[in-house]
Design an enzyme around this catalytic site. Structure first.
Site, PDB file in Angstrom:
ATOM      1  N   HIS A 187       5.206 -15.812  -2.955  1.00 25.44           N
ATOM      2  CA  HIS A 187       6.528 -15.586  -2.298  1.00 25.44           C
ATOM      3  C   HIS A 187       6.728 -15.074  -0.760  1.00 25.44           C
ATOM      4  CE1 HIS A 187       6.915 -11.167  -2.394  1.00 25.44           C
ATOM      5  NE2 HIS A 187       6.317 -11.079  -3.276  1.00 25.44           N
ATOM      6  N   ASP A 206       2.078  -7.895   0.439  1.00 25.68           N
ATOM      7  CA  ASP A 206       3.235  -8.010  -0.332  1.00 25.68           C
ATOM      8  C   ASP A 206       4.255  -8.983   0.343  1.00 25.68           C
ATOM      9  OD1 ASP A 206       4.758  -8.193  -2.730  1.00 25.68           O
ATOM     10  OD2 ASP A 206       5.594  -6.361  -2.709  1.00 25.68           O
ATOM     11  N   GLU A 240      11.811 -12.926  -4.086  1.00 27.57           N
ATOM     12  CA  GLU A 240      11.218 -12.448  -4.972  1.00 27.57           C
ATOM     13  C   GLU A 240      11.639 -10.986  -5.254  1.00 27.57           C
ATOM     14  OE1 GLU A 240       7.933 -10.405  -7.277  1.00 27.57           O
ATOM     15  OE2 GLU A 240       8.530 -10.131  -5.079  1.00 27.57           O
ATOM     16  N   GLU A 241      11.512 -10.103  -4.218  1.00 28.14           N
ATOM     17  CA  GLU A 241      11.748  -8.892  -4.390  1.00 28.14           C
ATOM     18  C   GLU A 241      13.152  -8.409  -4.745  1.00 28.14           C
ATOM     19  OE1 GLU A 241       9.537  -6.975  -3.862  1.00 28.14           O
ATOM     20  OE2 GLU A 241       7.977  -7.877  -2.335  1.00 28.14           O
ATOM     21  N   ASP A 268       0.328 -13.335  -5.716  1.00 28.69           N
ATOM     22  CA  ASP A 268       0.982 -12.187  -5.467  1.00 28.69           C
ATOM     23  C   ASP A 268       0.124 -11.060  -5.074  1.00 28.69           C
ATOM     24  OD1 ASP A 268       3.115 -10.326  -4.445  1.00 28.69           O
ATOM     25  OD2 ASP A 268       4.410 -10.726  -6.166  1.00 28.69           O
ATOM     26  N   HIS A 345       5.924  -2.110   0.200  1.00 27.18           N
ATOM     27  CA  HIS A 345       7.434  -1.839   0.306  1.00 27.18           C
ATOM     28  C   HIS A 345       7.794  -0.923   1.164  1.00 27.18           C
ATOM     29  CE1 HIS A 345       7.855  -3.485  -4.019  1.00 27.18           C
ATOM     30  NE2 HIS A 345       7.748  -4.622  -3.101  1.00 27.18           N
TER      31      HIS A 345
END
Length: 377
Positions: A187, A206, A240-241, A268, A345
């Site tokens: 992603h 990520d 995706e998130e 991922d 994140h």
């Protein structure tokens, strides 16, 4: 009460950040139509989906709870005629001579250079202009590689938001296998869990790491003349998130068109080495067991490091969308799940914490997976 407190803190933090860091708000994505006030969220196979506000959804992310936003795909489910092959996978590698030159051509420099640019976007949040711009840049890199052949196509798979997914397809040489496909995915979006829409989110690990890992695998296959029997596709998913929105759109589209997905491998987070040393995490929950057995064979055959079995929970990445549609899917991650990168994140998910040699091991596995399964036997 908890939701209200989180919303208030987020608003305060947003206001403070705007004063301290003048964000160009013209970069923020505005939907072409009104967003629904609530979304249908599923965070367990054993519990019914629930309608939730965006504040509630953001709280799930901050708590580390994985979920699928099934608002547009509530009815997505297996179609038996498309997945009858799911139990049949090779028990050994049979094409090592074919795979060897592709692996031999992989380089860490390409991954470093691509990830440097990709993580320089302020954020790759799927609703922002930065997210759309990063997708355009990535599409350009992939298209430039594919332009050297006449049997590879690259297309933008568009969604209801501006950041599109990308599908690069090697057409097969056997016309009888045209409707079958092997998929290698990652992603492309990123998110700052505290300030999702405009907080700095380089997303180097990520999932910038997975993005450039499969890009490097794709490059080596293209430049060394890979032409499979059955079609092989490389996918870079949007959103995706936000609950696997992009991959659900793609899986639903493939199912509606009657496409037979032989196998799907998700990459991922491939760049961080946990405290237990360098390994390839092979996820064993919410995946196809037989395909995961084949994936372990690919690690044993083509990687120079060992695998470790791990679990990541429900809907932890885009392989879950394909599993929900009934297709065999598997997932590799950078370490045992509990040892994975804890900077994700946030604004601290940066290149300096990653190993490109580690990413290269995942690229080797992706190449082996694609080549081995591209053959009918």
């Amino acid at each position: 009460m908890k939701t209200a407190i989180l919303a208030t803190l987020s608003l305060i933090a947003s206001s403070a950040l705007v004063k301290a860091f003048p964000t160009p708000f013209d970069q923020l994505r505005v939907f072409k139509h009104d967003e629904p006030e609530q979304r249908l969220i599923q965070y367990s196979e054993d519990s019914p989906a629930k309608w939730m506000t965006q504040d509630d959804i953001d709280a799930l992310m901050r708590a580390g709870i994985k979920y699928m936003d099934i608002t547009e795909h509530e009815e997505l489910a297996p179609v038996s005629s498309l997945v009858s092959h799911s139990a049949v996978f090779p028990t050994a590698a049979h094409y090592q001579d074919e795979v060897a030159p592709f692996i031999g051509n992989l380089t860490t420099q390409n991954m470093h250079d691509n990830l440097q640019t990709f993580s320089d976007f302020h954020t790759r949040h799927y609703k922002t202009k930065w997210g759309a711009q990063s997708a355009e840049w990535l599409h350009g890199q992939i298209s430039q590689l594919a332009d050297t052949t006449d049997y590879i196509t690259v297309r933008k798979f568009k969604h209801e938001w501006d950041q599109f997914s990308i599908i690069a397809r090697f057409e097969g040489t056997d016309a009888s296998l045209e409707n079958q496909v092997v998929i290698v995915g990652a992603h492309q979006d990123s998110v700052n869990m505290w300030l999702p829409y405009f907080g700095r989110s380089p997303g180097a690990d990520d999932d910038g790491s997975g993005t450039v890992t499969i890009l490097e695998a794709f490059r080596s296959l293209v430049e060394n003349g890979f032409h499979p029997e059955r079609p092989v596709e490389f996918h870079w998913y949007s959103a995706e998130e936000a609950g696997l929105l992009g991959s659900q759109d793609v899986a639903s589209d493939y199912q509606s068109k009657g496409r037979e997905v032989i196998a799907m491998l998700q990459n991922d987070m491939t760049g961080y080495i946990g405290s237990n040393g360098e390994v390839i995490g092979v996820v064993t929950d919410h995946v196809d067991d037989n395909l995961t057995g084949f994936l372990k064979t690919m690690v044993d055959t083509y990687a120079d490091i060992n695998y470790v079995e791990t679990k990541c929970g429900y809907a932890c990445s885009d392989h879950a969308s394909w599993r929900k549609a009934g297709y065999p899917s598997a997932f590799t991650i950078e370490s045992e799940f509990g040892e994975s990168n804890h900077y994700i994140h946030t604004s601290e998910d940066t290149l300096d914490k990653l190993s490109f040699d580690h990413m290269k091991e995942f690229a080797k596995v992706a190449v082996g997976f694609a080549v081995e399964l591209s053959h009918q036997k």
